[in-house]
Design an enzyme around this catalytic site. Structure first.
Site, short mmCIF file in Angstrom:
data_model
loop_
_atom_site.label_atom_id
_atom_site.label_comp_id
_atom_site.label_asym_id
_atom_site.label_seq_id
_atom_site.Cartn_x
_atom_site.Cartn_y
_atom_site.Cartn_z
N PRO A 108 0.79 -1.24 0.00
CA PRO A 108 0.00 0.00 0.00
C PRO A 108 0.81 1.28 0.00
CG PRO A 108 -0.15 -1.14 2.13
CD PRO A 108 0.52 -2.08 1.18
N GLY A 109 2.10 1.20 0.29
CA GLY A 109 2.92 2.40 0.23
C GLY A 109 3.40 2.72 -1.17
N GLU A 136 4.90 -20.52 -17.80
CA GLU A 136 4.03 -21.60 -17.35
C GLU A 136 4.43 -22.95 -17.95
OE1 GLU A 136 0.09 -20.52 -18.35
OE2 GLU A 136 0.01 -18.79 -17.00
#
Length: 202
Positions: A108-109, A136
């Site tokens: 979130p920063g 993959e």
């Protein structure tokens, strides 16, 4: 829910400037100028579409771990299947029972990415295997007891954040008799709140 539980607080700040300073193939970098506590601040962050992941668990509480090359960290790291709709294509399995296991913000920063993790059970194989390409193409699939996966996390042997949160959340839910699992179609308030803040560049 009781008052003793912690809750994130939503905050609306006046944005004086918003600009996309980098357009990428998968995500962008955005710069915003805003007022906070009497100061004018400038912050850059990754604007991400968000993601979902699936923790597959069989009837014996074994979980499916996938080892896949991740170029930014130069690791073949243990992770989870990345999307409900791609489950059959990536691991050749389908699931009958789905629950919401966890929601979280990855960083979130520096990013607005939010992730939703599902727990999928009552598994069955697909009618045919699917071809895989790129990173993959050489994925390793390994069924391990949930307890061993948790110990791998606590020992620091695996570092993928989705894998870590999924295993610890599943272990905590199991200890509570799975009573903390939520409906798979539960509202996603973190993403809804993020998306309501999206506005044109200023």
């Amino acid at each position: 829910m009781t008052d003793r539980l912690l809750r994130d607080e939503r905050v609306s700040l006046p944005i004086t400037s918003r600009e996309t300073i980098y357009n990428g193939r998968v995500w962008d970098v955005r710069q915003e100028v805003f007022d906070y506590a009497g100061s004018v601040l400038t912050r850059d962050y990754v604007a991400h579409t968000g993601a979902v992941a699936v923790l597959l668990m069989d009837a014996n509480d074994n979980v499916l771990a996938i080892q896949q090359y991740r170029h930014p960290v130069r690791l073949r790291e243990w992770a989870l299947d990345c999307a409900k709709r791609e489950l059959a294509e990536e691991v050749d399995l389908t699931a009958q029972t789905w629950h919401l296991l966890a929601d979280y913000a990855t960083s979130p920063g520096g990013s607005d990415e939010v992730v939703r993790i599902f727990l999928a059970r009552d598994l069955s194989p697909t009618a045919q295997a699917h071809a895989r390409e790129g990173e993959e193409s050489d994925m390793v699939q390994c069924w391990v007891p949930l307890a061993d996966a948790v110990e791998s996390v606590l020992a620091g042997h695996v570092n993928n954040s989705i894998f870590t949160i999924a295993m610890l959340s599943a272990d905590a839910a199991k200890q509570r008799g799975w009573s903390t699992l939520r409906d798979a179609d539960s509202a996603w308030p973190q993403r809804e709140w993020r998306d309501t803040r999206e506005q044109p560049e200023l």
